[in-house]
Scaffold this motif. Structure first.
Motif, PDB file in Angstrom:
ATOM      1  N   ASP A 174       5.371  17.186 -33.973  1.00  0.00           N
ATOM      2  CA  ASP A 174       5.727  18.270 -34.895  1.00  0.00           C
ATOM      3  C   ASP A 174       4.771  18.364 -36.092  1.00  0.00           C
ATOM      4  N   LEU A 175       3.505  18.624 -35.801  1.00  0.00           N
ATOM      5  CA  LEU A 175       2.493  18.624 -36.867  1.00  0.00           C
ATOM      6  C   LEU A 175       2.744  19.678 -37.942  1.00  0.00           C
ATOM      7  N   GLU A 176       3.485  20.734 -37.583  1.00  0.00           N
ATOM      8  CA  GLU A 176       3.796  21.754 -38.607  1.00  0.00           C
ATOM      9  C   GLU A 176       4.604  21.166 -39.757  1.00  0.00           C
ATOM     10  N   HIS A 177       5.278  20.054 -39.497  1.00  0.00           N
ATOM     11  CA  HIS A 177       6.078  19.430 -40.560  1.00  0.00           C
ATOM     12  C   HIS A 177       5.448  18.121 -41.049  1.00  0.00           C
ATOM     13  N   CYS A 178       4.140  18.039 -40.885  1.00  0.00           N
ATOM     14  CA  CYS A 178       3.406  16.900 -41.449  1.00  0.00           C
ATOM     15  C   CYS A 178       2.525  17.390 -42.596  1.00  0.00           C
ATOM     16  N   LYS A 179       2.030  16.463 -43.391  1.00  0.00           N
ATOM     17  CA  LYS A 179       1.096  16.796 -44.467  1.00  0.00           C
ATOM     18  C   LYS A 179      -0.043  15.789 -44.451  1.00  0.00           C
ATOM     19  N   ILE A 180      -1.153  16.175 -45.065  1.00  0.00           N
ATOM     20  CA  ILE A 180      -2.295  15.270 -45.153  1.00  0.00           C
ATOM     21  C   ILE A 180      -2.035  14.277 -46.292  1.00  0.00           C
ATOM     22  N   ALA A 181      -2.013  13.008 -45.955  1.00  0.00           N
ATOM     23  CA  ALA A 181      -1.806  11.984 -46.988  1.00  0.00           C
ATOM     24  C   ALA A 181      -3.140  11.441 -47.492  1.00  0.00           C
ATOM     25  N   VAL A 182      -4.094  11.283 -46.579  1.00  0.00           N
ATOM     26  CA  VAL A 182      -5.410  10.734 -46.934  1.00  0.00           C
ATOM     27  C   VAL A 182      -6.453  11.439 -46.073  1.00  0.00           C
ATOM     28  N   LEU A 326     -24.884  16.403 -39.064  1.00  0.00           N
ATOM     29  CA  LEU A 326     -25.477  16.896 -40.320  1.00  0.00           C
ATOM     30  C   LEU A 326     -26.999  16.911 -40.239  1.00  0.00           C
ATOM     31  N   ALA A 327     -27.570  15.969 -39.543  1.00  0.00           N
ATOM     32  CA  ALA A 327     -29.018  15.870 -39.333  1.00  0.00           C
ATOM     33  C   ALA A 327     -29.201  15.029 -38.070  1.00  0.00           C
ATOM     34  N   ALA A 328     -30.446  14.901 -37.617  1.00  0.00           N
ATOM     35  CA  ALA A 328     -30.657  14.124 -36.385  1.00  0.00           C
ATOM     36  C   ALA A 328     -30.084  12.715 -36.526  1.00  0.00           C
ATOM     37  N   ASP A 329     -30.111  12.175 -37.745  1.00  0.00           N
ATOM     38  CA  ASP A 329     -29.620  10.810 -37.955  1.00  0.00           C
ATOM     39  C   ASP A 329     -28.478  10.737 -38.962  1.00  0.00           C
ATOM     40  N   LYS A 330     -27.733  11.849 -39.114  1.00  0.00           N
ATOM     41  CA  LYS A 330     -26.596  11.845 -40.045  1.00  0.00           C
ATOM     42  C   LYS A 330     -25.431  12.605 -39.394  1.00  0.00           C
ATOM     43  N   THR A 331     -24.270  11.984 -39.425  1.00  0.00           N
ATOM     44  CA  THR A 331     -23.085  12.579 -38.812  1.00  0.00           C
ATOM     45  C   THR A 331     -21.894  12.424 -39.744  1.00  0.00           C
ATOM     46  N   LEU A 332     -21.159  13.511 -39.913  1.00  0.00           N
ATOM     47  CA  LEU A 332     -19.941  13.448 -40.724  1.00  0.00           C
ATOM     48  C   LEU A 332     -18.767  13.089 -39.828  1.00  0.00           C
ATOM     49  N   LEU A 333     -18.124  11.980 -40.137  1.00  0.00           N
ATOM     50  CA  LEU A 333     -16.873  11.617 -39.473  1.00  0.00           C
ATOM     51  C   LEU A 333     -15.759  11.871 -40.483  1.00  0.00           C
ATOM     52  N   ARG A 334     -14.916  12.842 -40.179  1.00  0.00           N
ATOM     53  CA  ARG A 334     -13.805  13.167 -41.089  1.00  0.00           C
ATOM     54  C   ARG A 334     -12.526  12.624 -40.485  1.00  0.00           C
ATOM     55  N   THR A 335     -11.876  11.734 -41.207  1.00  0.00           N
ATOM     56  CA  THR A 335     -10.639  11.113 -40.738  1.00  0.00           C
ATOM     57  C   THR A 335      -9.494  11.563 -41.635  1.00  0.00           C
ATOM     58  N   SER A 336      -8.429  12.051 -41.017  1.00  0.00           N
ATOM     59  CA  SER A 336      -7.266  12.515 -41.795  1.00  0.00           C
ATOM     60  C   SER A 336      -6.026  11.788 -41.319  1.00  0.00           C
ATOM     61  N   TRP A 337      -5.275  11.264 -42.273  1.00  0.00           N
ATOM     62  CA  TRP A 337      -4.021  10.581 -41.970  1.00  0.00           C
ATOM     63  C   TRP A 337      -2.875  11.506 -42.383  1.00  0.00           C
ATOM     64  N   LEU A 338      -1.989  11.779 -41.449  1.00  0.00           N
ATOM     65  CA  LEU A 338      -0.869  12.685 -41.687  1.00  0.00           C
ATOM     66  C   LEU A 338       0.437  11.895 -41.687  1.00  0.00           C
ATOM     67  N   VAL A 339       1.323  12.294 -42.576  1.00  0.00           N
ATOM     68  CA  VAL A 339       2.676  11.724 -42.590  1.00  0.00           C
ATOM     69  C   VAL A 339       3.675  12.873 -42.638  1.00  0.00           C
ATOM     70  N   HIS A 340       4.956  12.557 -42.505  1.00  0.00           N
ATOM     71  CA  HIS A 340       5.985  13.594 -42.594  1.00  0.00           C
ATOM     72  C   HIS A 340       5.871  14.310 -43.941  1.00  0.00           C
ATOM     73  N   GLU A 341       6.095  15.614 -43.922  1.00  0.00           N
ATOM     74  CA  GLU A 341       5.906  16.395 -45.149  1.00  0.00           C
ATOM     75  C   GLU A 341       6.849  15.963 -46.277  1.00  0.00           C
ATOM     76  N   ASP A 342       7.967  15.340 -45.932  1.00  0.00           N
ATOM     77  CA  ASP A 342       8.903  14.895 -46.973  1.00  0.00           C
ATOM     78  C   ASP A 342       8.611  13.485 -47.477  1.00  0.00           C
ATOM     79  N   ALA A 343       7.671  12.809 -46.862  1.00  0.00           N
ATOM     80  CA  ALA A 343       7.351  11.438 -47.299  1.00  0.00           C
ATOM     81  C   ALA A 343       6.710  11.498 -48.691  1.00  0.00           C
TER      82      ALA A 343
END
Ligand code: FES
Ligand code: FE
Length: 413
Positions: A174-182, A326-343
């Motif tokens: 139920d990702l619609e009821h989660c939020k980004i924590a980090v 981002l470049a031949a030798d640069k890559t963006l790794l984006r990590t997102s931690w989700l928790v319940h929206e009421d947490a």
């Protein structure tokens, strides 16, 4: 063939089954241009989750090389995507990585767009100007159970099987009821394909990932499933026992592994005995469980998609990874931690504890990918053989080669 990508066809021709790619496909500037301007725009790319754009007007940028895409939530709740380029004289409209606004206003001359991309207002354009003919250039977008994928071409490849399989498995979270924590944005000093390849095997895990092993055991990602044929007997027995528990919860399913040439893998994996989450101590990171879970359960659901994402779903949190070159030798790794929206931060969860396992693991993987890139740059590099448990690396490589060949044909015609 376009001279711009003249060496790519020959390099793809050097691909060997069971071996890594030729040097220049990893470290060459032409390969980077080809990947970001031709190959990657021809396939579906993971951008973000619905939790990144929770309310109408929320927007989130997906940026790759020259391209920038605004992924937004419309007034009707639907997810839409547009190129981040004003239809007046082309300026970028959104500059920050994310934001929220009832309308999109270009900073240059203040042309103003509705959230459906239609032009709402343009100052002093004269009586002949018909604003109804102008819209932001749309980008194909799919919301798959809360994971948002985009495709930059006008003719996106099929996505229906991926959509059906993933949506069915992650609906309970139920990702619609989660939020980004980090959210962590980590720039790795390695080509994007090396970051992907590193993700597709756990041959390196025992020696490099003590935190990950502490919650997942050593029978996780690239090995240890009965279907793989290389599981240790104890791991296989453990898995089969767990599957009975999952069936009782209604969350058991067979492994989905890049079926019929599709580009997704889905596996529910047991955590180590006693663990209920991907955390340092195996305990929940958020006491507000997500989805239908009333008590913690002992597995995590993992999803991998070609060519740029992976995701892990636990009973208390979800962690998603998107990767962009981002470049031949640069890559963006984006990590997102989700928790319940009421947490509530500091009450139900501690962001440092929530992110600890994967933050440590990402750092270790970033080091390994950079080592890999620098070693490939030497004159001593030769295409090397994959171990049996690196079969998902080969699967990624085959996807890359096949899509690159198809995309190169498109450039040539
Ligand atoms: Fe956007 Fe002129 S370029 S308003
Ligand atoms: Fe790793």
């Amino acid at each position: 063939m376009s001279g711009e990508y003249g060496e790519i066809g020959a390099l793809l021709g050097q691909d060997r089954k069971g071996y890594s790619l030729p040097q220049k496909l990893y470290v060459g500037e032409q390969a980077f241009a080809f990947d970001t301007q031709v190959m990657l725009p021809s396939v579906w790319l993971y951008a973000c989750t619905v939790a990144h754009i929770k309310k109408p007007g929320d927007w989130f940028l997906f940026e790759m090389a020259d391209n920038s895409v605004i992924v937004l939530r419309g007034r009707d709740g639907a997810v839409r995507a547009f190129f981040n380029s004003c239809q007046h004289r082309g300026a970028r409209i959104c500059e920050a990585q994310r934001g929220s606004s009832p309308k999109l206003i270009c900073p240059y001359h203040q042309w103003t767009y509705n959230l459906d991309g239609s032009l709402l207002g343009a100052r002093n354009m004269g009586p002949e100007f018909d604003k109804s003919t102008i819209n932001l250039t749309p980008v194909a977008v799919e919301n798959i159970g809360g994971l948002i994928f985009i495709c930059l071409t006008d003719t996106p490849p099929p996505i229906d099987r991926v959509k059906a399989d993933i949506a069915a498995q992650i609906a309970v979270y139920d990702l619609e009821h989660c939020k980004i924590a980090v959210q962590d944005d980590l720039i790795e000093d390695a080509n994007w394909k090396l970051v992907m390849e590193n993700n597709r095997e756990c041959y390196h895990c025992d020696a490099n990932h003590p935190e990950l092993i502490s919650c997942l055991g050593n029978s996780g990602f690239g090995k240890g499933l009965p279907e793989d044929g290389n599981a240790e007997a104890s791991a296989e027995a453990h898995l089969l026992a767990k599957r009975g528990e999952w069936a009782a919860l209604g969350i058991d399913h067979d492994l989905v592994e890049f079926p019929d040439g599709w580009w997704h893998r889905i596996a529910r994996l047991p955590l180590v005995d006693g663990a209920v989450s991907q955390t340092m101590d195996g305990k929940v990171a958020s006491t507000k469980l997500i989805g239908p879970f009333e008590t913690p359960e002992t597995s995590s659901l993992s999803i991998w998609t070609q060519p740029n994402s992976w995701h892990h779903f636990c009973c208390d949190h979800v962690v998603t990874f998107s990767l962009t070159p981002l470049a031949a030798d640069k890559t963006l790794l984006r990590t997102s931690w989700l928790v319940h929206e009421d947490a509530i931060e500091g009450v139900d969860y501690d962001p440092a504890n929530l992110s600890a396992v994967w933050r440590a693991t990402n750092g270790q993987d970033g080091y390994l990918a950079a080592l890999n890139h620098r070693g490939i740059r030497t004159d001593g590099y030769r295409q090397g053989p994959y171990a049996p448990e690196e079969k998902l690396v080969e699967n990624f490589k085959e996807f890359y080669v096949a899509q690159s060949r198809a995309a190169l044909d498109g450039v040539a015609t």
